[in-house]
Motif scaffolding. Sequence first.
Motif, mmCIF file in Angstrom:
data_model
loop_
_atom_site.group_PDB
_atom_site.id
_atom_site.type_symbol
_atom_site.label_atom_id
_atom_site.label_comp_id
_atom_site.label_asym_id
_atom_site.label_seq_id
_atom_site.Cartn_x
_atom_site.Cartn_y
_atom_site.Cartn_z
ATOM 1 N N MET A 1 0.825 -1.196 0.000
ATOM 2 C CA MET A 1 0.000 0.000 0.000
ATOM 3 C C MET A 1 0.865 1.253 0.000
ATOM 4 O O MET A 1 0.561 2.198 -0.685
ATOM 5 N N LYS A 2 1.949 1.237 0.764
ATOM 6 C CA LYS A 2 2.790 2.421 0.819
ATOM 7 C C LYS A 2 3.407 2.727 -0.537
ATOM 8 O O LYS A 2 3.582 3.888 -0.890
ATOM 9 N N ASN A 3 3.734 1.685 -1.315
ATOM 10 C CA ASN A 3 4.294 1.914 -2.645
ATOM 11 C C ASN A 3 3.302 2.628 -3.546
ATOM 12 O O ASN A 3 3.657 3.552 -4.269
ATOM 13 N N ILE A 4 2.053 2.214 -3.512
ATOM 14 C CA ILE A 4 1.021 2.844 -4.326
ATOM 15 C C ILE A 4 0.820 4.284 -3.872
ATOM 16 O O ILE A 4 0.741 5.203 -4.696
ATOM 17 N N ASN A 6 2.956 6.259 -2.373
ATOM 18 C CA ASN A 6 4.122 7.056 -2.773
ATOM 19 C C ASN A 6 4.043 7.457 -4.236
ATOM 20 O O ASN A 6 4.356 8.584 -4.602
ATOM 21 N N ILE A 7 3.622 6.541 -5.076
ATOM 22 C CA ILE A 7 3.498 6.842 -6.505
ATOM 23 C C ILE A 7 2.432 7.906 -6.727
ATOM 24 O O ILE A 7 2.645 8.890 -7.444
ATOM 25 N N VAL A 8 1.276 7.733 -6.106
ATOM 26 C CA VAL A 8 0.158 8.654 -6.297
ATOM 27 C C VAL A 8 0.497 10.046 -5.762
ATOM 28 O O VAL A 8 0.137 11.056 -6.380
ATOM 29 N N LEU A 17 -6.108 10.070 -10.642
ATOM 30 C CA LEU A 17 -7.481 9.558 -10.696
ATOM 31 C C LEU A 17 -7.752 8.815 -11.997
ATOM 32 O O LEU A 17 -8.406 7.773 -12.003
ATOM 33 N N LYS A 18 -7.234 9.342 -13.097
ATOM 34 C CA LYS A 18 -7.411 8.675 -14.388
ATOM 35 C C LYS A 18 -6.765 7.290 -14.371
ATOM 36 O O LYS A 18 -7.370 6.298 -14.791
ATOM 37 N N ASP A 19 -5.540 7.209 -13.863
ATOM 38 C CA ASP A 19 -4.830 5.929 -13.816
ATOM 39 C C ASP A 19 -5.477 4.955 -12.828
ATOM 40 O O ASP A 19 -5.585 3.761 -13.114
ATOM 41 N N ILE A 20 -5.908 5.462 -11.693
ATOM 42 C CA ILE A 20 -6.575 4.608 -10.697
ATOM 43 C C ILE A 20 -7.883 4.078 -11.281
ATOM 44 O O ILE A 20 -8.214 2.897 -11.128
ATOM 45 N N GLY A 21 -8.635 4.944 -11.962
ATOM 46 C CA GLY A 21 -9.896 4.521 -12.579
ATOM 47 C C GLY A 21 -9.691 3.416 -13.590
ATOM 48 O O GLY A 21 -10.430 2.423 -13.610
#
Length: 58
Positions: A1-4, A6-8, A17-21
Amino acid sequence: MKNILNIVENMDPEQALKDIGSTLKKLFSVMDKDAATRFFMNLLDDSGDDKMSGMVHL
């Protein structure tokens, strides 16, 4: 979770938001309905009863 996270945090919010969607669309295509419902209920931080019945009436 921390990696995600950090990227966001290092991304433009709209791009994040576009990439997460797009990623969520791929995940939901392989999830069963119960898992998807649990995800949304956790996202709303609710047990599901009141929100789910409210969504049915929309």
